[in-house]
Motif scaffolding. Sequence first.
Motif, mmCIF file in Angstrom:
data_model
loop_
_atom_site.group_PDB
_atom_site.id
_atom_site.type_symbol
_atom_site.label_atom_id
_atom_site.label_comp_id
_atom_site.label_asym_id
_atom_site.label_seq_id
_atom_site.Cartn_x
_atom_site.Cartn_y
_atom_site.Cartn_z
ATOM 1 N N PHE A 103 0.903 -1.293 -0.009
ATOM 2 C CA PHE A 103 0.070 0.109 -0.003
ATOM 3 C C PHE A 103 0.916 1.320 -0.002
ATOM 4 C CE2 PHE A 103 -2.361 -3.247 2.199
ATOM 5 C CZ PHE A 103 -3.314 -3.516 1.308
ATOM 6 N N ALA A 125 -3.611 2.815 3.408
ATOM 7 C CA ALA A 125 -4.180 1.527 2.352
ATOM 8 C C ALA A 125 -5.076 1.887 1.322
ATOM 9 C CB ALA A 125 -4.961 0.399 3.337
ATOM 10 N N ASP A 126 -6.003 2.985 1.673
ATOM 11 C CA ASP A 126 -6.776 3.449 0.591
ATOM 12 C C ASP A 126 -6.572 5.002 0.273
ATOM 13 O OD1 ASP A 126 -7.454 4.089 3.066
ATOM 14 O OD2 ASP A 126 -9.678 3.820 2.756
ATOM 15 N N GLU A 128 -6.200 7.728 -1.568
ATOM 16 C CA GLU A 128 -6.414 8.121 -2.895
ATOM 17 C C GLU A 128 -6.561 9.429 -2.779
ATOM 18 O OE1 GLU A 128 -9.200 7.436 -6.805
ATOM 19 O OE2 GLU A 128 -8.471 5.818 -5.707
ATOM 20 N N SER A 135 -3.085 7.663 -6.441
ATOM 21 C CA SER A 135 -2.588 6.847 -5.076
ATOM 22 C C SER A 135 -1.069 7.150 -4.990
ATOM 23 C CB SER A 135 -3.083 5.421 -5.429
ATOM 24 O OG SER A 135 -2.231 4.971 -6.643
#
Length: 321
Positions: A103, A125-126, A128, A135
Amino acid sequence: MPKKKTGARKKAENRREREKQIRASRANIDLAKHPCNASMECDKCQRRQKNRAFCYFCNSVQKLPICAQCGKTKCMMKSSDCVIKHAGVYGTGLAMVGAICDFCEAWVCHGRKCLSTHACICPLADAECIECERSVWDHGGRIFACSFCHDFLCEDDQFEHQASCQVLEAETFKCVSCNRLGQHSCLRCKACFCDDHVRSKVFKQEKGKEPPCPKCGHETQQTKDLSMSTRSLKFGRQTGGEDADGASGYDAYWKNLSSSKAGEAGDREDEYDEYEAEEDDEDDNDEGGKDSDSETTDVFSNLNLGRTYASGYAHYEESED
């Protein structure tokens, strides 16, 4: 009557409360202070970037990798947590590395705790960016969180987003469900809610915190504590009028725009005609330039300005009688 608390009991309760807050603060580390989001300078190209396994710009391996979980650059072998045994030898460089996070694109040391927990609790992890939708692997900067809506931001868009984040989608500060003024604002939904409609059966309110947004569950903030502003439309239905043709009155806007451009073109043509007429007059004056010069010399021939600096005299250069 309840028994009165003794001094020792009060101290014990205060100590337990402090320990509880310390444990909670360890779990909630600021995103900018997390080791996987630390600032790193490449050894070869000398460019600043986020902590990475490989340089984003020149793709070179760093001499001293930083662990994305614990932030250490050297394994001292003081505990038996290491997966790779290196008795009596300090692990530095790639000898300390155990994995690469999928990630955050950073090294993870060969400690058993870091290898088993970092992939599950990685804060990026996410991650964005809410503005450019990039990302971690698509840009070389660090990741930040907005102070108002708490969405992820890249290093390029953080200031522009936070400057415009406190703008509501509505044209007034009224509640989205009624006509009353909204005291609670959700900066993720860009909407205001009153005291009655901010209550939700889905999202529960925690003690000592603001009520959550009934739409997305994000924590709301008091509208009076924020410098909120409403949406401003430069063109659209508000400028076209209700009698305008076309969808939502946009046809009237484009008609007004075309008529204003045509008016500007006509004004430019008039200015061009006046400029040509002035040039013709100047040409006529040039032909009779000699006559005009002779007339001006005749007019100023009898003019006496007295003793001036231009004539070579000053006030102290007067002739004696």
